[in-house]
Design an enzyme around this catalytic site. Structure first.
Site, PDB file in Angstrom:
ATOM      1  N   TYR A  97       0.843  -1.210   0.000  1.00  0.00           N
ATOM      2  CA  TYR A  97       0.000   0.000   0.000  1.00  0.00           C
ATOM      3  C   TYR A  97       0.874   1.254   0.000  1.00  0.00           C
ATOM      4  O   TYR A  97       0.724   2.119  -0.857  1.00  0.00           O
ATOM      5  CB  TYR A  97      -0.892  -0.042   1.235  1.00  0.00           C
ATOM      6  CG  TYR A  97      -1.888   1.098   1.348  1.00  0.00           C
ATOM      7  CD1 TYR A  97      -2.999   1.167   0.518  1.00  0.00           C
ATOM      8  CD2 TYR A  97      -1.737   2.093   2.318  1.00  0.00           C
ATOM      9  CE1 TYR A  97      -3.921   2.195   0.632  1.00  0.00           C
ATOM     10  CE2 TYR A  97      -2.652   3.126   2.444  1.00  0.00           C
ATOM     11  CZ  TYR A  97      -3.749   3.173   1.610  1.00  0.00           C
ATOM     12  OH  TYR A  97      -4.663   4.194   1.728  1.00  0.00           O
ATOM     13  N   GLY A 152       3.014   1.416  -3.138  1.00  0.00           N
ATOM     14  CA  GLY A 152       2.101   1.566  -4.279  1.00  0.00           C
ATOM     15  C   GLY A 152       1.637   3.014  -4.398  1.00  0.00           C
ATOM     16  O   GLY A 152       1.641   3.607  -5.479  1.00  0.00           O
ATOM     17  N   SER A 163     -14.111   2.362  13.364  1.00  0.00           N
ATOM     18  CA  SER A 163     -15.232   1.429  13.170  1.00  0.00           C
ATOM     19  C   SER A 163     -15.105   0.236  14.117  1.00  0.00           C
ATOM     20  O   SER A 163     -16.103  -0.215  14.694  1.00  0.00           O
ATOM     21  CB  SER A 163     -15.331   0.975  11.716  1.00  0.00           C
ATOM     22  OG  SER A 163     -14.066   0.610  11.229  1.00  0.00           O
ATOM     23  N   ASN A 164     -13.882  -0.253  14.311  1.00  0.00           N
ATOM     24  CA  ASN A 164     -13.694  -1.367  15.248  1.00  0.00           C
ATOM     25  C   ASN A 164     -14.215  -1.018  16.639  1.00  0.00           C
ATOM     26  O   ASN A 164     -14.969  -1.769  17.243  1.00  0.00           O
ATOM     27  CB  ASN A 164     -12.202  -1.683  15.379  1.00  0.00           C
ATOM     28  CG  ASN A 164     -11.816  -2.929  14.600  1.00  0.00           C
ATOM     29  OD1 ASN A 164     -12.580  -3.405  13.767  1.00  0.00           O
ATOM     30  ND2 ASN A 164     -10.634  -3.442  14.865  1.00  0.00           N
ATOM     31  N   GLY A 175      -1.805   1.582  24.063  1.00  0.00           N
ATOM     32  CA  GLY A 175      -2.853   2.557  23.714  1.00  0.00           C
ATOM     33  C   GLY A 175      -2.376   3.988  23.703  1.00  0.00           C
ATOM     34  O   GLY A 175      -3.172   4.919  23.544  1.00  0.00           O
ATOM     35  N   THR A 223      -0.719   7.587  18.942  1.00  0.00           N
ATOM     36  CA  THR A 223      -1.738   8.586  18.602  1.00  0.00           C
ATOM     37  C   THR A 223      -2.091   8.537  17.119  1.00  0.00           C
ATOM     38  O   THR A 223      -1.290   8.122  16.284  1.00  0.00           O
ATOM     39  CB  THR A 223      -1.256  10.015  18.924  1.00  0.00           C
ATOM     40  OG1 THR A 223      -0.123  10.311  18.103  1.00  0.00           O
ATOM     41  CG2 THR A 223      -0.915  10.169  20.386  1.00  0.00           C
ATOM     42  N   ARG A 240       3.883   4.920  15.455  1.00  0.00           N
ATOM     43  CA  ARG A 240       3.626   5.410  16.815  1.00  0.00           C
ATOM     44  C   ARG A 240       2.720   6.635  16.812  1.00  0.00           C
ATOM     45  O   ARG A 240       1.876   6.804  17.672  1.00  0.00           O
ATOM     46  CB  ARG A 240       4.952   5.848  17.481  1.00  0.00           C
ATOM     47  CG  ARG A 240       5.853   4.763  17.925  1.00  0.00           C
ATOM     48  CD  ARG A 240       5.657   4.270  19.361  1.00  0.00           C
ATOM     49  NE  ARG A 240       5.040   5.211  20.271  1.00  0.00           N
ATOM     50  CZ  ARG A 240       4.108   4.888  21.148  1.00  0.00           C
ATOM     51  NH1 ARG A 240       3.644   3.660  21.204  1.00  0.00           N
ATOM     52  NH2 ARG A 240       3.632   5.779  21.970  1.00  0.00           N
TER      53      ARG A 240
HETATM   54  N1  LIG Z   1     -10.338   6.375   4.653  1.00  0.00           N
HETATM   55  C1  LIG Z   1      -9.133   6.768   4.986  1.00  0.00           C
HETATM   56  O1  LIG Z   1      -8.861   6.995   6.178  1.00  0.00           O
HETATM   57  C2  LIG Z   1      -8.075   7.009   3.950  1.00  0.00           C
HETATM   58  C3  LIG Z   1      -6.822   7.486   4.370  1.00  0.00           C
HETATM   59  C4  LIG Z   1      -5.835   7.691   3.412  1.00  0.00           C
HETATM   60  C5  LIG Z   1      -6.091   7.460   2.077  1.00  0.00           C
HETATM   61  N2  LIG Z   1      -7.315   7.008   1.692  1.00  0.00           N
HETATM   62  C6  LIG Z   1      -7.511   6.739   0.260  1.00  0.00           C
HETATM   63  O2  LIG Z   1      -8.786   7.151  -0.159  1.00  0.00           O
HETATM   64  C7  LIG Z   1      -9.310   6.237  -1.118  1.00  0.00           C
HETATM   65  C8  LIG Z   1     -10.673   5.752  -0.669  1.00  0.00           C
HETATM   66  O3  LIG Z   1     -10.532   5.077   0.572  1.00  0.00           O
HETATM   67  P1  LIG Z   1     -11.789   4.488   1.352  1.00  0.00           P
HETATM   68  O4  LIG Z   1     -11.525   4.667   2.789  1.00  0.00           O
HETATM   69  O5  LIG Z   1     -13.046   5.007   0.784  1.00  0.00           O
HETATM   70  O6  LIG Z   1     -11.604   2.945   1.036  1.00  0.00           O
HETATM   71  P2  LIG Z   1     -12.644   1.883   0.449  1.00  0.00           P
HETATM   72  O7  LIG Z   1     -11.974   0.567   0.480  1.00  0.00           O
HETATM   73  O8  LIG Z   1     -13.955   2.025   1.121  1.00  0.00           O
HETATM   74  O9  LIG Z   1     -12.804   2.399  -1.040  1.00  0.00           O
HETATM   75  C9  LIG Z   1     -11.965   2.017  -2.084  1.00  0.00           C
HETATM   76  C10 LIG Z   1     -12.835   1.728  -3.287  1.00  0.00           C
HETATM   77  O10 LIG Z   1     -11.998   1.365  -4.393  1.00  0.00           O
HETATM   78  C11 LIG Z   1     -12.579   0.240  -5.026  1.00  0.00           C
HETATM   79  N3  LIG Z   1     -11.510  -0.489  -5.725  1.00  0.00           N
HETATM   80  C12 LIG Z   1     -10.478  -1.195  -5.188  1.00  0.00           C
HETATM   81  N4  LIG Z   1      -9.714  -1.712  -6.152  1.00  0.00           N
HETATM   82  C13 LIG Z   1     -10.263  -1.323  -7.316  1.00  0.00           C
HETATM   83  C14 LIG Z   1      -9.949  -1.571  -8.666  1.00  0.00           C
HETATM   84  N5  LIG Z   1      -8.869  -2.314  -9.030  1.00  0.00           N
HETATM   85  N6  LIG Z   1     -10.740  -1.035  -9.633  1.00  0.00           N
HETATM   86  C15 LIG Z   1     -11.818  -0.287  -9.293  1.00  0.00           C
HETATM   87  N7  LIG Z   1     -12.185  -0.038  -8.030  1.00  0.00           N
HETATM   88  C16 LIG Z   1     -11.404  -0.556  -7.055  1.00  0.00           C
HETATM   89  C17 LIG Z   1     -13.202  -0.549  -3.900  1.00  0.00           C
HETATM   90  O11 LIG Z   1     -14.168  -1.481  -4.327  1.00  0.00           O
HETATM   91  C18 LIG Z   1     -13.796   0.565  -3.055  1.00  0.00           C
HETATM   92  O12 LIG Z   1     -15.085   0.916  -3.490  1.00  0.00           O
HETATM   93  C19 LIG Z   1      -8.290   5.117  -1.264  1.00  0.00           C
HETATM   94  O13 LIG Z   1      -7.487   5.355  -2.398  1.00  0.00           O
HETATM   95  C20 LIG Z   1      -7.450   5.236  -0.010  1.00  0.00           C
HETATM   96  O14 LIG Z   1      -6.129   4.788  -0.216  1.00  0.00           O
HETATM   97  C21 LIG Z   1      -8.307   6.772   2.590  1.00  0.00           C
END
Ligand SMILES: NC(=O)c1ccc[n+]([C@@H]2O[C@H](COP(=O)([O-])OP(=O)(O)OC[C@H]3O[C@@H](n4cnc5c(N)ncnc54)[C@H](O)[C@@H]3O)[C@@H](O)[C@H]2O)c1
Length: 322
Positions: A147, A150, A191-192, A209, A212, A277
């Site tokens: 991740y 990537g 959510s957990n 715990g 932060t 951390r």
């Molecule tokens: N929620 C967070 O706290 C957070 C923090 C940092 C970055 N992000 C980034 O924000 C974006 C959305 O995160 P989220 O929390 O909504 O996650 P999520 O898992 O709910 O949403 C990701 C979406 O991408 C879709 N997806 C995955 N692989 C795919 C593919 N190959 N082709 C098409 N669709 C695909 C999934 O089905 C899902 O609907 C992500 O890129 C994530 O890395 C989120």
């Protein structure tokens, strides 16, 4: 009156994407939501299906696509550790190939493109709080690397499309975000804790715990993404988007217990590998763009708890991830 803006949201049926689609539609844009439902679901956008400006397409971003668009928000990628570590090769493929395909599309269309990057590009940061100028401390071969690396490679691609083709790019580094439509079993800490509290199970704290995190409510994040997309061409980012107010995991657990009225006890578990951390954004740059989060943790938790209270939480098995 000009034509309505055509906006592509990849990963639009996920947690953040579904809120983004909603907000874009309400601002008058036409939205094409593209998702392969790896972690998202059609149910997350079911309430948008009747909207005349909304279209949902099942598609994998790893496969090139040709559609007419003015703006692209590239969110497709599993975001929670339990999901992105399930098939790590697929995670890297989605991040890198997905970014490449969407950049190609943007370049062909002359569209602006925004990348949903992550605070994970900072790894286990040696600088605190993290400004965008910090290059990070990422393990390239650990279980989180699919991740982190990537997303780092996707950022590189974005900036190389800018340098090589002059493409209009925006990179948002998103910090922990929470809110309604998070999955109850995806292992993210907010959510957990809520699900455990509502079920009366022990609240799982990893380590002591004291580590932060900062938590941004999803509406604030969506504001930030839309605001960043609207900035002048010269503003490419990366821009940190997150809430700089820090809470320890123990404090978060206490907030959740109070807000739910739960009698759950705290269960202490071993720390996962490479668990950072501290994580806290420096949002000076975002502030200079006129953005800052406005939703207090207590308010956001109340809205998120209301979402989970409406669900059957008897079945999901919670996974261990901070
Ligand atoms: N929620 C967070 O706290 C957070 C923090 C940092 C970055 N992000 C980034 O924000 C974006 C959305 O995160 P989220 O929390 O909504 O996650 P999520 O898992 O709910 O949403 C990701 C979406 O991408 C879709 N997806 C995955 N692989 C795919 C593919 N190959 N082709 C098409 N669709 C695909 C999934 O089905 C899902 O609907 C992500 O890129 C994530 O890395 C989120």
């Amino acid at each position: 009156m000009g034509e309505e803006k055509r906006v592509l949201v990849t990963g639009g049926a996920g947690f953040v994407g579904s809120h983004l689609c909603e907000r874009l539609l309400s601002s008058g844009a036409r939205v094409l939501c593209l998702d392969n439902f790896y972690t998202g679901s059609a149910a997350n956008v079911a309430h948008l299906r009747q909207h005349p400006g909304f279209q949902l397409m099942e598609h994998d971003v790893c496969v090139p696509i040709s559609v007419e668009v003015d703006e692209i928000y590239n969110l497709a990628c599993p975001a929670s550790p339990v999901h992105y570590q399930r098939e790590p090769v697929q995670t890297t493929r989605t991040s890198v190939l997905g970014a490449l395909n969407m950049l190609e599309l943007a370049n062909r269309q002359g569209a602006k493109i925004l990348q949903a990057s992550t605070s994970e590009v900072y790894g286990d940061p040696a600088v605190h709080p993290q400004p965008e100028s910090y290059w990070g401390n990422v393990n390239p071969v650990g279980p989180r690397s699919c991740y982190d690396e990537g997303k780092r490679c996707a950022e590189t691609l974005f900036f190389d499309y800018r340098r090589q083709y002059g493409l209009g790019i925006k990179v948002a580094r998103i910090f922990n975000t929470y809110g309604p439509r998070m999955q109850p079993d995806d292992g993210r800490v907010v959510s957990n804790f809520i699900v455990q509290a509502l079920r009366g199970d022990g609240i799982s704290i990893f380590g002591d715990g004291s580590q932060t995190r900062s938590f941004c409510y999803v509406d604030d994040l969506v504001d930030g993404l839309i605001r960043l997309m609207a900035t002048p061409d010269s503003m490419t980012g990366p821009v940190n988007l997150g809430n700089p107010t820090e809470f320890s995991m123990l404090e978060l657990a206490q907030e959740v217990l109070q807000a739910t009225g739960s009698k759950s006890a705290i269960a202490y578990l071993p720390l996962p590998v490479d668990d950072p951390r501290q994580r806290k954004p420096d949002i000076a740059l975002a502030r200079s763009l006129g953005w800052q989060p406005t939703t207090a943790l207590r308010t956001g938790l109340r809205l998120t708890i209301a979402h989970f209270e409406g669900q059957d939480l008897a079945t999901p098995r919670l996974r261990n991830c901070a």
